[in-house]
Design an enzyme around this catalytic site. Structure first.
Site, PDB file in Angstrom:
ATOM      1  N   LYS A  22       0.841  -1.213   0.000  1.00 54.52           N
ATOM      2  CA  LYS A  22       0.000   0.000   0.000  1.00 54.52           C
ATOM      3  C   LYS A  22       0.868   1.252   0.000  1.00 54.52           C
ATOM      4  O   LYS A  22       0.690   2.157  -0.807  1.00 54.52           O
ATOM      5  CB  LYS A  22      -0.901  -0.014   1.243  1.00 54.52           C
ATOM      6  CG  LYS A  22      -1.568   1.323   1.512  1.00 54.52           C
ATOM      7  CD  LYS A  22      -2.371   1.324   2.795  1.00 54.52           C
ATOM      8  CE  LYS A  22      -1.627   1.508   4.069  1.00 54.52           C
ATOM      9  NZ  LYS A  22      -1.440   2.880   4.561  1.00 54.52           N
ATOM     10  N   ASN A  23       1.821   1.324   0.929  1.00 56.97           N
ATOM     11  CA  ASN A  23       2.559   2.577   1.093  1.00 56.97           C
ATOM     12  C   ASN A  23       3.557   2.827  -0.034  1.00 56.97           C
ATOM     13  O   ASN A  23       4.006   3.959  -0.203  1.00 56.97           O
ATOM     14  CB  ASN A  23       3.240   2.621   2.466  1.00 56.97           C
ATOM     15  CG  ASN A  23       2.212   2.799   3.564  1.00 56.97           C
ATOM     16  OD1 ASN A  23       1.058   3.160   3.300  1.00 56.97           O
ATOM     17  ND2 ASN A  23       2.602   2.522   4.805  1.00 56.97           N
ATOM     18  N   ARG A  92      -4.426  10.844   4.386  1.00 53.44           N
ATOM     19  CA  ARG A  92      -3.362  11.847   4.494  1.00 53.44           C
ATOM     20  C   ARG A  92      -2.351  11.747   3.363  1.00 53.44           C
ATOM     21  O   ARG A  92      -1.749  12.750   2.972  1.00 53.44           O
ATOM     22  CB  ARG A  92      -2.617  11.661   5.814  1.00 53.44           C
ATOM     23  CG  ARG A  92      -3.471  11.750   7.037  1.00 53.44           C
ATOM     24  CD  ARG A  92      -2.668  11.357   8.244  1.00 53.44           C
ATOM     25  NE  ARG A  92      -1.487  12.196   8.360  1.00 53.44           N
ATOM     26  CZ  ARG A  92      -1.487  13.426   8.854  1.00 53.44           C
ATOM     27  NH1 ARG A  92      -2.581  13.941   9.319  1.00 53.44           N
ATOM     28  NH2 ARG A  92      -0.378  14.125   8.900  1.00 53.44           N
ATOM     29  N   CYS A 116      -4.771  12.838  13.119  1.00 50.84           N
ATOM     30  CA  CYS A 116      -5.284  11.525  12.766  1.00 50.84           C
ATOM     31  C   CYS A 116      -5.715  10.826  14.047  1.00 50.84           C
ATOM     32  O   CYS A 116      -5.605  11.402  15.132  1.00 50.84           O
ATOM     33  CB  CYS A 116      -4.282  10.725  11.953  1.00 50.84           C
ATOM     34  SG  CYS A 116      -3.103   9.837  12.914  1.00 50.84           S
ATOM     35  N   ARG A 121       0.414  14.294  13.704  1.00 49.48           N
ATOM     36  CA  ARG A 121       1.060  13.976  12.414  1.00 49.48           C
ATOM     37  C   ARG A 121       1.266  15.210  11.522  1.00 49.48           C
ATOM     38  O   ARG A 121       0.620  15.368  10.483  1.00 49.48           O
ATOM     39  CB  ARG A 121       0.285  12.882  11.668  1.00 49.48           C
ATOM     40  CG  ARG A 121       0.287  11.566  12.405  1.00 49.48           C
ATOM     41  CD  ARG A 121      -0.396  10.466  11.639  1.00 49.48           C
ATOM     42  NE  ARG A 121       0.399   9.951  10.537  1.00 49.48           N
ATOM     43  CZ  ARG A 121      -0.064   9.115   9.616  1.00 49.48           C
ATOM     44  NH1 ARG A 121      -1.305   8.697   9.677  1.00 49.48           N
ATOM     45  NH2 ARG A 121       0.709   8.677   8.651  1.00 49.48           N
ATOM     46  N   PRO A 122       2.186  16.078  11.894  1.00 42.88           N
ATOM     47  CA  PRO A 122       2.419  17.307  11.114  1.00 42.88           C
ATOM     48  C   PRO A 122       3.080  17.037   9.759  1.00 42.88           C
ATOM     49  O   PRO A 122       3.598  15.936   9.529  1.00 42.88           O
ATOM     50  CB  PRO A 122       3.378  18.097  12.012  1.00 42.88           C
ATOM     51  CG  PRO A 122       4.080  17.071  12.828  1.00 42.88           C
ATOM     52  CD  PRO A 122       3.103  15.931  13.021  1.00 42.88           C
ATOM     53  N   LEU A 125       7.910  19.226   7.764  1.00 37.49           N
ATOM     54  CA  LEU A 125       9.162  18.909   7.049  1.00 37.49           C
ATOM     55  C   LEU A 125       8.954  18.965   5.533  1.00 37.49           C
ATOM     56  O   LEU A 125       9.846  19.391   4.797  1.00 37.49           O
ATOM     57  CB  LEU A 125       9.676  17.530   7.463  1.00 37.49           C
ATOM     58  CG  LEU A 125      10.033  17.369   8.946  1.00 37.49           C
ATOM     59  CD1 LEU A 125      10.348  15.919   9.281  1.00 37.49           C
ATOM     60  CD2 LEU A 125      11.222  18.257   9.329  1.00 37.49           C
ATOM     61  N   ASP A 304       3.983   0.290  12.182  1.00 34.60           N
ATOM     62  CA  ASP A 304       2.756  -0.275  11.603  1.00 34.60           C
ATOM     63  C   ASP A 304       2.529  -1.736  12.013  1.00 34.60           C
ATOM     64  O   ASP A 304       1.516  -2.334  11.631  1.00 34.60           O
ATOM     65  CB  ASP A 304       2.800  -0.154  10.068  1.00 34.60           C
ATOM     66  CG  ASP A 304       2.751   1.299   9.616  1.00 34.60           C
ATOM     67  OD1 ASP A 304       2.338   2.167  10.416  1.00 34.60           O
ATOM     68  OD2 ASP A 304       3.160   1.573   8.473  1.00 34.60           O
ATOM     69  N   ARG A 396      -9.153   0.009   4.093  1.00 33.39           N
ATOM     70  CA  ARG A 396      -8.255   1.036   3.563  1.00 33.39           C
ATOM     71  C   ARG A 396      -6.891   0.448   3.219  1.00 33.39           C
ATOM     72  O   ARG A 396      -6.254   0.904   2.283  1.00 33.39           O
ATOM     73  CB  ARG A 396      -8.031   2.144   4.608  1.00 33.39           C
ATOM     74  CG  ARG A 396      -9.195   3.065   4.775  1.00 33.39           C
ATOM     75  CD  ARG A 396      -8.810   4.211   5.670  1.00 33.39           C
ATOM     76  NE  ARG A 396      -7.621   4.900   5.157  1.00 33.39           N
ATOM     77  CZ  ARG A 396      -7.034   5.936   5.733  1.00 33.39           C
ATOM     78  NH1 ARG A 396      -7.529   6.418   6.852  1.00 33.39           N
ATOM     79  NH2 ARG A 396      -5.978   6.508   5.206  1.00 33.39           N
TER      80      ARG A 396
END
Ligand code: EPU
Length: 420
Positions: A22-23, A92, A116, A121-122, A125, A304, A396
């Site tokens: 997925k990622n 996101r 989230c 979770r900024p 960067l 994860d 998801r």
């Protein structure tokens, strides 16, 4: 909202193919924006986050064709540069379109992601890096509005190794003028996969799979084909599912190096791991031993997999500690595991788990993707019936997890319905 009904107690057995990551897909798909024409991404998993990214690309003007596990993305018609709130609030990773839109078109408007389920979770960067490359960035009505007539190479250092910021800046840098160096870049395999794809598109990148990426900007990229790497988190989840049920399973389409930390911890906890003829096997475990883990960036133990490990440890012998250094609040699964009979306490970013002899089925609520996976694992091992509500979180990020688990002998059904 659908729910899973699980009758626990079945030992898993059988062989299963691991889907694409997925990622990795969530970075590869927006990278296609960088070249006009049709790119082909193989081994793309069919899961909801990928469908959301597909919809977002279509909204930008791309054409997508997704059959079997191959997605073809034609970006020649892109004429819209806005990622709306409706997409970003769902996922996101939509923020990944920022770098490529800015790189190819010099402008992008992307809804600012909110918090989230487990914390803020900024994306500071991502934004600071783009500014350093010459982008003008304003926040207008909840949107990041970014402009740059031509991005300039820059020397960037991340205080924290960030997968998303590395991916976004890498995608922005490949078409920038001059050289960009990303120091303390993430070395997660999904970033390596993205970099390989960009190379195939004609980008010039050195230091792939190392924490220093050097990118020499080029004037144009061309569409390319790439194979998405296997999903190391799906693999880890399935191996842990086998361990928690005392079962034996084999996985194909996974490389040990992708799941090394999880494999070594499974061995420490008493499981046998073996690889033969391309099949990675975990064999039935008589007794699970308490084993501490601390999450960290790759090749460390992945955050994860933290929730799934916590579920496993709840049935181990002894006391274990699970420490999350990446997301210090990522413990929403714990009250639900306690409803199933687990004995866990949390102090700051450390969960202390006193192993119990058995868990007992109950109704539990999913709060996010990996939390839900941990509840499914606990349900597979619990006595009686466990109902996991709100499985849309699982949809998801896992491709048909209930079908995969059923093929390994689990008793798990999806019930379509409106229960909240
Ligand atoms: N961070 C900042 N500022 C930033 C970016 C990140 O402070 O601008 C912090 C985060 O708050 C966090 C750490 O840096 O503490 C690492 O976050 P990272 O940016 O690496 O996370 P991400 O790119 O948003 C990806 C995965 C997540 C996974 C993390 C960590 C994707 C689409 N998502 O997120 O996956 O947990 O890396 O490995 O690649 C999941 O699949 O369930 C999932 C959440």
């Amino acid at each position: 909202m659908d729910r899973f009904v699980i009758r626990g107690g079945k030992k898993l057995s059988g062989i299963l193919n691991v889907s694409g990551a997925k990622n990795a897909s969530l970075a590869l798909m927006p990278a296609a924006i960088l070249a006009s024409g049709k790119s082909v991404l193989h081994n793309t998993p069919k899961l909801n986050d990928v469908f959301t990214m597909e919809k977002l690309l279509i909204q930008l003007g791309a054409e997508c064709e997704f059959t079997d596990e191959v997605i073809k993305i034609d970006t020649s018609g892109i004429n819209n540069f806005t990622a709306p709130y409706e997409h970003v609030k769902k996922m996101r990773a939509s923020v990944y379109v920022l770098g490529p839109l800015l790189g190819r078109f010099g402008r992008a408007k992307v809804s600012m992601p909110g918090g989230c389920a487990w914390g803020p979770r900024p994306i500071n960067l991502h934004l600071e890096g783009l500014k350093k490359m010459g982008a003008e960035i304003e926040l207008e009505e909840g949107y990041i509005v970014a402009k740059a007539s031509k991005l300039q190479g820059a020397n960037i250092y991340f205080d924290i190794s960030s997968v998303g910021a590395t991916g976004n800046l890498l995608m922005a840098a490949v078409l920038a003028r001059g050289t960009t160096v990303i120091n303390n870049a993430a070395i997660e395999p999904e970033i390596g996969n993205l970099a390989e794809y960009l190379l195939k598109m004609g980008a010039r990148i050195e230091g792939i799979n190392t924490p220093v990426l050097t990118i020499e900007g080029v004037t144009e990229l061309h569409p390319a084909e790439i194979e998405t790497i296997p999903d190391r988190i799906e693999a880890g989840t399935l191996l842990t599912a086998a361990a928690i049920t005392g079962g034996s399973i084999g996985l194909t389409n996974i490389k040990q190096m992708l799941v090394k930390a999880v494999l070594l911890k499974l061995e420490d906890s008493g499981c046998s791991i073996d690889e033969q003829n391309g099949i990675l096997k975990i064999s039935d475990t008589e007794k699970l031993l308490a084993t501490n883990i601390t999450t960290s960036v790759f090749p460390g133990f992945p955050t994860d997999m933290q929730a799934q490990w916590t579920a496993l440890m709840s049935l181990s012998e002894g006391v274990s500690q699970v420490t999350d250094t990446i997301y210090t609040d990522r413990f929403k699964h714990i009250p639900e595991l306690i409803r199933l009979g687990a004995d866990i306490s949390v102090s700051e970013n450390v969960a202390t788990i006193r192993g119990v002899k058995k868990l007992k089925g109950a109704k539990v609520m999913s709060t996010d993707l990996r939390a839900s996976a941990s509840l499914v694992l606990a349900g597979l091992a619990a006595e009686g019936i466990t109902e996991v509500l709100r499985v849309y979180h699982l949809d998801r990020g896992y491709q048909k997890i209930e079908e995969k688990l059923r093929s390994l002998g689990a008793e798990i059904e999806r019930v379509e319905g409106t229960e909240f």
